[in-house]
Write a protein that holds these residues in place. Structure first.
Motif, short mmCIF file in Angstrom:
data_model
loop_
_atom_site.label_atom_id
_atom_site.label_comp_id
_atom_site.label_asym_id
_atom_site.label_seq_id
_atom_site.Cartn_x
_atom_site.Cartn_y
_atom_site.Cartn_z
N ALA A 239 0.83 -1.21 0.00
CA ALA A 239 0.00 0.00 0.00
C ALA A 239 0.86 1.25 0.00
CB ALA A 239 -0.95 -0.01 1.19
N LYS B 39 1.21 4.07 -3.12
CA LYS B 39 0.99 5.50 -2.86
C LYS B 39 2.20 6.31 -3.26
CE LYS B 39 -0.42 8.68 0.80
NZ LYS B 39 -0.75 8.81 2.23
N SER C 94 -2.72 3.43 -6.20
CA SER C 94 -3.53 3.07 -5.03
C SER C 94 -3.73 1.57 -5.00
CB SER C 94 -4.88 3.79 -5.06
OG SER C 94 -5.65 3.37 -6.17
N ARG D 276 -6.62 -1.28 -3.42
CA ARG D 276 -7.97 -1.42 -2.86
C ARG D 276 -8.29 -2.90 -2.74
NH1 ARG D 276 -12.88 -1.53 -5.42
NH2 ARG D 276 -11.87 -0.97 -7.38
N THR E 18 -3.99 0.22 -8.94
CA THR E 18 -4.28 1.28 -9.92
C THR E 18 -3.06 2.16 -10.10
OG1 THR E 18 -6.59 1.28 -9.23
CG2 THR E 18 -5.84 3.16 -10.54
#
Length: 633
Positions: free
Chosen positions: A605, A609, A614, A616, A630
């Motif tokens: 994660a 970033k 991202s 999810r 993504t």
């Protein structure tokens, strides 16, 4: 007609510089800088061209206004070298000296600024340019005032006042005034007489730019009003020839519009249509939506005059379409201005409140000062009453001040202790988390390797045991990589090196790493979707995909299925890793990527970033988990 041949580079440079100059005052500084830098490589091919000098002059002005005077001065000096040797520079050389003087003054190089201002004044006096003379005098007065040379500053101020006095109108101005009065009264014949008188004077002075403007604004318009089309046609040709020197695109559009009207009025529809198309061509070159809109309207009127009603209707539709767009833009600007005025009023109200608060604070300070003065007088009175009381007061004051200093020192020490305690608590928390991760992630692979080695020593397992050792060693290496990148990220030492990379290549590399585990669990790995070119850090992307893919394999029972689905939208690339594993309760999903028991999920994660993407997670208990990565394209 417009020539269909390719223009030489010098003609293209002249056209580009003329277009920038026509919109220089209306464009923003950043817009002008972008346009100039786009033309700069072409200008460097012709270092002695007057158009290159003009381009350097524009660059100097923009860079100075953007607060980069050193770069601005460099371009002004290059422009001066070119324009000083060119006879086509015109008044531009004088204004170059003035702008260079302003830049030198901003750089605090007063001596050079004074020298260039005097050169500018001499040039303006020689060329009889009163406006430039006034600007140079104002600059010299300011420089000498800053240097404390009052007499010289006063001298140039006096000269400036003399230049500002109104001069009696010249013969040319009298003709223009008479022409304006006759036009207002509707006496266009007499107005045309005075217009031609003015034109004769301008031709005698050989002021080509003034001749061009007068032909366009006065003579041709009056001839059209009097329906003297043949005579107007000759003047239009003369104006077009003159404008070849100045390359005023909007003027080209107007002149071709006049020519289209002439051709339509004299019964030449084909020539009128070509002239109207040429008018529209030059209007588009200006990149001015209002001028293009007016050109569409004129074209529809010309087509209607030559009875081409279909063409007139099409042009009128485009006029209305562009007009609606401009009106919407205007309304948007008005709304933005209203919002800006509202914010400004709010800021002014806030400033007034701050001023009132400052005044109140000032009054309070004055009151406190008066109280301190009163106390001081009482102290002096007590000192007069007796020495003992004065000594006692001094001792009390000393102890009070010492107590205040001690309290301040104690408060500062407490603040420092709290800060160190907070840092220590954070470090202790980081240590506990690291030990927790190490105990969770390192114990399993090491224990598995040890058991496999014992079995190997006892010759209980064969190639399958070696394969298991290899798998656990790969897992241990993966954990060490995760620990390395996690520790670098915690110290803010991780850097992203983005480059184009194929998403399918990344997936190939990850699947190849775990082919032994996939075969052992007899699992099916399915790819879906197109290959996508990502702009990201290849090492970090492989690490993230490997962690998520390994979790999918680990929590999916034998004979399960893992799908790798790629998807591309307008500005995003997505990778869905879908497994048929045990899944998890939806209540556990919020914050899971930051509080996982291991390093893989929190690190993934953080790395997504850091790369501008991202991570999810969607999961259903008993139905499997979907992790979506993504990236921005």
């Amino acid at each position: 007609m417009v020539s269909q041949q390719v223009q030489p580079d010098t003609a293209r440079l002249r056209l580009q510089v003329a277009r920038i100059g026509a919109n220089f005052s209306t464009n923003s500084l950043t817009r002008n800088l972008a346009l100039l830098e786009r033309v700069l490589p072409l200008a460097r091919r012709y270092p002695t061209s007057v158009h290159t000098g003009t381009l350097y002059f524009y660059l100097g002005r923009v860079l100075r206004d953007l607060g980069r005077p050193a770069e601005s001065l460099d371009y002004f000096q290059k422009a001066e070298i070119i324009l000083a040797r060119s006879e086509k520079a015109g008044t531009g050389y004088g204004w170059l000296l003035y702008e260079k003087c302003l830049t030198l003054s901003a750089l605090k190089r007063e001596g050079e600024a004074t020298r260039d201002a005097l050169r500018c004044l001499d040039w303006a006096q020689e060329k009889k340019q009163p406006q430039l003379q006034a600007s140079a005098c104002a600059m010299l007065s300011f420089i000498f005032e800053q240097q404390g040379q009052t007499e010289r500053s006063r001298y140039y101020n006096t000269l400036l006042e003399k230049l500002k006095k109104v001069q009696p109108p010249s013969e040319r101005d009298r003709y223009r005034q008479s022409e304006a009065h006759c036009t207002a009264d509707g006496d266009f014949v007499t107005a045309l007489f005075f217009s031609k008188k003015t034109l004769g004077l301008l031709k005698a002075e050989k002021d080509k730019e003034a001749i061009l403007n007068h032909l366009h604004q006065s003579t041709i318009a009056l001839l059209f009003r009097l329906h003297r089309f043949e005579e107007a046609r000759a003047y239009i040709g003369e104006a077009l020839a003159l404008n070849e020197t100045y390359q005023k695109l909007s003027l080209f559009s107007d002149l071709w519009s006049d020519l289209a009207w002439y051709q339509a009025a004299t019964g030449h529809p084909a020539e009128a249509r070509r002239a109207a198309q040429t008018m529209l061509y030059y209007a588009r070159l200006t990149e001015d939506p209002a001028l293009v809109r007016e050109a569409w309207l004129r074209q529809s009127q010309v087509y209607e005059r030559i009875r081409d009603f279909a063409g007139a209707l099409e042009a009128l539709k485009k006029f209305h379409s562009l007009n609606d767009s401009l009106q919407n833009t205007k309304r948007t600007i008005e709304v933005a201005q209203a919002e800006s005025r509202y914010r400004l009023e709010q800021k002014e109200a806030q400033i007034h409140r701050l001023i009132r608060f400052a005044r109140l604070s000032h009054l309070r300070a004055e009151n406190q000062a008066q109280q301190y003065a009163y106390l001081n007088r009482q102290c002096w009175l007590l000192a007069v009453i007796g020495m003992l009381a004065a000594v006692a007061s001094m001792l009390v004051t000393y102890y009070l001040l010492r107590s205040i200093k001690l309290r301040r020192a104690l408060k500062a020490q407490n603040a420092e202790i709290d800060k160190q305690a907070k840092a220590l608590a954070e470090a202790n928390q980081l240590k506990d988390r690291l030990f927790s991760i190490l105990s969770h992630d390192l114990r399993g692979p090491v224990a598995s390797i040890k058991a496999a080695l014992v079995l190997q020593q006892d010759k209980v397992c064969g190639d399958a045991g070696l394969s298991g050792i290899d798998q656990q060693v790969n897992r241990l290496q993966e954990l060490i990589d995760n620990l390395l990148y996690w520790s670098m990220n915690q110290r803010n030492g991780l850097r992203v090196y983005a480059r184009p990379v194929s998403l399918h290549d990344l997936l190939n590399e990850v699947v190849e790493t775990y082919k032994g585990l996939i075969a052992r669990k007899q699992m099916e790995v399915v790819w879906e979707g197109p290959d996508i070119c990502l702009q990201t850090d290849e090492t970090l992307a492989v690490l993230v995909i490997r962690n998520i893919f390994h979790n999918a394999l680990k929590f999916t029972p034998p004979n399960g299925r893992v799908r790798l689905v790629t998807e591309q939208t307008a500005n995003k690339a997505k990778l869905h890793i879908v497994d048929t594993g045990i899944g998890m309760n939806a209540s556990l999903l919020p914050g899971l990527s930051q509080r996982g028991t291991g390093l893989g999920l929190p690190l993934s994660a953080d790395l997504m970033k850091l790369c501008g993407g991202s991570l999810r997670i969607n999961s259903t208990l008993g139905a499997g988990t979907t992790v979506t990565l993504t990236w921005l394209i």
